[in-house]
Design a protein around this motif. Structure first.
Motif, PDB file in Angstrom:
ATOM      1  N   HIS A 160       0.764  -1.278   0.101  1.00 17.14           N
ATOM      2  CA  HIS A 160      -0.121   0.077  -0.213  1.00 17.14           C
ATOM      3  C   HIS A 160       0.984   1.344   0.051  1.00 17.14           C
ATOM      4  O   HIS A 160       0.155   2.439   0.119  1.00 17.14           O
ATOM      5  N   ASP A 161       2.107   1.349   0.139  1.00 15.06           N
ATOM      6  CA  ASP A 161       3.134   2.171  -0.052  1.00 15.06           C
ATOM      7  C   ASP A 161       3.017   3.099   1.137  1.00 15.06           C
ATOM      8  O   ASP A 161       2.977   4.248   1.297  1.00 15.06           O
ATOM      9  N   ILE A 162       2.858   2.524   2.295  1.00 19.63           N
ATOM     10  CA  ILE A 162       2.643   3.310   3.555  1.00 19.63           C
ATOM     11  C   ILE A 162       3.691   2.439   4.722  1.00 19.63           C
ATOM     12  O   ILE A 162       3.971   1.506   4.648  1.00 19.63           O
ATOM     13  N   ASP A 163       3.880   3.405   5.747  1.00 18.80           N
ATOM     14  CA  ASP A 163       4.345   2.864   6.826  1.00 18.80           C
ATOM     15  C   ASP A 163       3.283   3.132   7.911  1.00 18.80           C
ATOM     16  O   ASP A 163       2.343   3.914   7.992  1.00 18.80           O
ATOM     17  N   LEU A 164       3.391   2.000   8.805  1.00 18.39           N
ATOM     18  CA  LEU A 164       2.033   1.634   9.768  1.00 18.39           C
ATOM     19  C   LEU A 164       2.846   1.742  11.212  1.00 18.39           C
ATOM     20  O   LEU A 164       3.563   0.976  11.476  1.00 18.39           O
ATOM     21  N   VAL A 165       2.364   2.843  11.996  1.00 16.93           N
ATOM     22  CA  VAL A 165       2.543   2.517  13.541  1.00 16.93           C
ATOM     23  C   VAL A 165       1.201   2.248  14.575  1.00 16.93           C
ATOM     24  O   VAL A 165       0.546   3.098  14.286  1.00 16.93           O
ATOM     25  N   LEU A 166       1.638   1.497  15.416  1.00 22.36           N
ATOM     26  CA  LEU A 166       0.513   1.108  16.441  1.00 22.36           C
ATOM     27  C   LEU A 166       1.161   1.338  17.598  1.00 22.36           C
ATOM     28  O   LEU A 166       2.448   0.734  17.830  1.00 22.36           O
ATOM     29  N   LYS A 167       0.394   2.115  18.547  1.00 18.18           N
ATOM     30  CA  LYS A 167       1.071   2.649  19.670  1.00 18.18           C
ATOM     31  C   LYS A 167       0.266   2.659  21.008  1.00 18.18           C
ATOM     32  O   LYS A 167      -0.906   3.252  20.741  1.00 18.18           O
TER      33      LYS A 167
END
Length: 196
Positions: A160-167
């Motif tokens: 999807h050409d993204i960076d994903l952060v879960l915090k």
């Protein structure tokens, strides 16, 4: 727009609205209190309801206005007298090549803003939806001398050409540590869908 969805148990993980009208959020708060009472199989006290509402209203405002989070989720099994455990998701358009260094910059705290006595432990963390990522555990002493603990998950998603952060972070390390298996399972369960 990319939407993060989860296959996690909806009786344990609740989507937390960050946008919409005050009346819609108030409705969600009432539903959340009912869900918490059902989950814990007891009626919540007036004080627990007031405390939970105040914490969730403050969390939503902070995530919306300061963090500019895209979405948030609430872990239901925390004791009603404790602060709810809130996780937020933030997506970034990937404008550079995916690399281990780039991934660590997403997951790990900026050393220039590190608190004194801070400990950081980073380890690989695989997701069935995003592949290899990182999980970063961070502990530090807060302003009121309480021990704080945060956990951050990060993935590069070239599909999807993204960076994903879960915090998420919490000021009761024992409660957070007791929930780590459920939190790891939740992190593995999130996936991206494209909605118009």
């Amino acid at each position: 727009m990319m939407i993060v969805e989860t296959d996690a148990d909806p009786a344990l993980w609740f989507h937390m609205p960050l946008h919409g009208s005050r009346s819609e959020f108030a409705q969600w708060l009432d539903l959340q209190l009912d869900a918490s009472a059902l989950l814990h199989r007891r009626k919540l006290t007036w004080r627990e309801k007031r405390q939970m509402k105040k914490f969730l209203e403050g969390s939503a405002a902070m995530l919306r206005d300061r963090v500019e989070a895209d979405q948030a989720f609430l872990f239901g099994p925390m004791p009603p007298q404790a602060a709810p455990l809130v996780f937020f998701v933030k997506q970034f358009v990937c404008d550079e090549e995916h690399s281990p260094l780039h991934l660590s910059m997403l997951a790990e705290p900026d050393p220039s803003t590190a608190a004194a006595g801070q400990r950081v432990e980073t380890a690989p963390f695989a997701s069935p939806h995003f592949g290899e990522g990182l999980r970063c555990l961070r502990s530090w002493t807060g302003a009121d001398e309480n021990l704080m603990l945060s956990v951050t998950y990060a993935w590069n998603d070239p599909t999807h050409d993204i960076d994903l952060v879960l915090k998420g972070h919490y000021d009761d390390p024992a409660l957070l540590e007791a929930s780590f298996d459920a939190i790891d399972d939740f992190a593995r369960s999130i996936r991206i869908t494209t909605k118009a």
